[in-house]
Design a protein around this motif. Sequence first.
Motif, PDB file in Angstrom:
ATOM      1  N   HIS A  70       0.743  -1.473   0.291  1.00 49.49           N
ATOM      2  CA  HIS A  70      -0.051   0.201   0.013  1.00 49.49           C
ATOM      3  C   HIS A  70       0.905   1.520  -0.239  1.00 49.49           C
ATOM      4  O   HIS A  70       0.051   2.617  -0.173  1.00 49.49           O
ATOM      5  N   CYS A 119       1.671   5.636  -2.475  1.00 50.31           N
ATOM      6  CA  CYS A 119       0.760   4.584  -1.065  1.00 50.31           C
ATOM      7  C   CYS A 119      -0.727   4.866  -2.259  1.00 50.31           C
ATOM      8  O   CYS A 119      -1.072   6.112  -2.899  1.00 50.31           O
ATOM      9  N   VAL A 120      -0.939   3.799  -1.481  1.00 56.42           N
ATOM     10  CA  VAL A 120      -2.234   3.782  -2.598  1.00 56.42           C
ATOM     11  C   VAL A 120      -3.378   4.689  -2.247  1.00 56.42           C
ATOM     12  O   VAL A 120      -4.162   5.143  -2.715  1.00 56.42           O
ATOM     13  N   HIS A 121      -3.728   5.043  -1.239  1.00 53.48           N
ATOM     14  CA  HIS A 121      -4.102   5.905  -0.592  1.00 53.48           C
ATOM     15  C   HIS A 121      -4.113   7.335  -1.209  1.00 53.48           C
ATOM     16  O   HIS A 121      -5.405   7.815  -1.332  1.00 53.48           O
ATOM     17  N   CYS A 144      -1.517  -2.448  -7.863  1.00 53.00           N
ATOM     18  CA  CYS A 144      -1.292  -1.939  -6.879  1.00 53.00           C
ATOM     19  C   CYS A 144      -2.818  -0.982  -7.714  1.00 53.00           C
ATOM     20  O   CYS A 144      -3.314   0.117  -7.182  1.00 53.00           O
ATOM     21  N   ASP A 155      -5.894  -1.845  -5.715  1.00 49.78           N
ATOM     22  CA  ASP A 155      -5.669  -1.015  -4.979  1.00 49.78           C
ATOM     23  C   ASP A 155      -6.305   0.693  -4.588  1.00 49.78           C
ATOM     24  O   ASP A 155      -7.119   0.637  -3.740  1.00 49.78           O
TER      25      ASP A 155
END
Length: 346
Positions: A25, A117-119, A305, A308
């Motif tokens: 992540h 960062c996937v967020h 990814c 995500d």
Amino acid sequence: MTDTADAHELTELRALSTSIGNDPHLTQAAGGNTSLKLGDTLWIKASGTWLKDAATDDIMVPVAMTPLLSAVEARDPAADRPQAFAIAALNPRKLRPSIETTVHALMPQRVVLHVHCVHTISLAVQADCEAQIAGRLSGLRWVFIPYFRPGLPLAQGIAERLRPGVDVLILGNHGLVVAGETVADAELLLKRVTTLLARPGRATAEPDINALRQLAGDSGYGLPADIEAHAVAIDPESCRMAGAGSLYPDHVIFLGQGSVVARPGENATRAIERCGAPPMAILFPGMGVLMRGDASAGAHAMQRCLADVTARVDVTAQLNYLTAAENDALVNWDAEQYRQKLNAGG
Ligand SMILES: [Zn+2]
């Protein structure tokens, strides 16, 4: 290395880099990079290497910072080839510094962490990204940088927007940069920011592995390394987002432009025929993903990814996709360096 305190600090950074590199992540494949400034020397992750290997492999390259920053300021194309600034005497393996070295050099803090960062990316592809970030990072010293091609264009975009005291950069369609005076400070800030930006992914059903095996037939395509990768095809909203184009640079570098979504009734062979060339991955709506037989470990990591990231994007949001020109710039830019990155991605 000048003394034991410096060596200790670099060891600390390498340990943190490995833990960042082991979190899908935060980073995928050879993406993301970390650095430490010791005097006028910037130690940064080498191009094509994986952060997860930082503790066990010698992947940090020393770069002479002052001449590199002068090149950025002068808009000298040399700044797009940071290997020209590597300190040969301290670089016996002749590693090439990350293509994002200039980003690290521009930040005044000693320790810089850049993650995909996937967020963060899920917010950074939304047209309302700045407003979303403002709501979540109030009180922090952050700045939003719109999308620029990594390398010199991104460095110049940052140089024009950086203000004194800023230690968080949100890179549009790209990721996150945090900085601190010590490894511990930077780690704490990374944790704080990623916690504030975190949002859960939409839940999906399990992939239909039997159906996917049948769809693969004798095409040579196979299952992705991570079962999480299937979600982008199973979730209709994620599949719609992925099918509409490329959302961030490493997707283009590892997987090609956009995503191929199979049409109703198509198996892998028919989808490949329609495309004219075998795509790195094929999304089968409602079922899951198939990967080309020769897909690298980096391509597998990047396919996961995509699942995500898209699972976290607000389904009502308007998305910013990379334009045709931005896609082309990634495919054509410094091909040799990218090839090295792909090869190193195994
Ligand atoms: Zn990056």
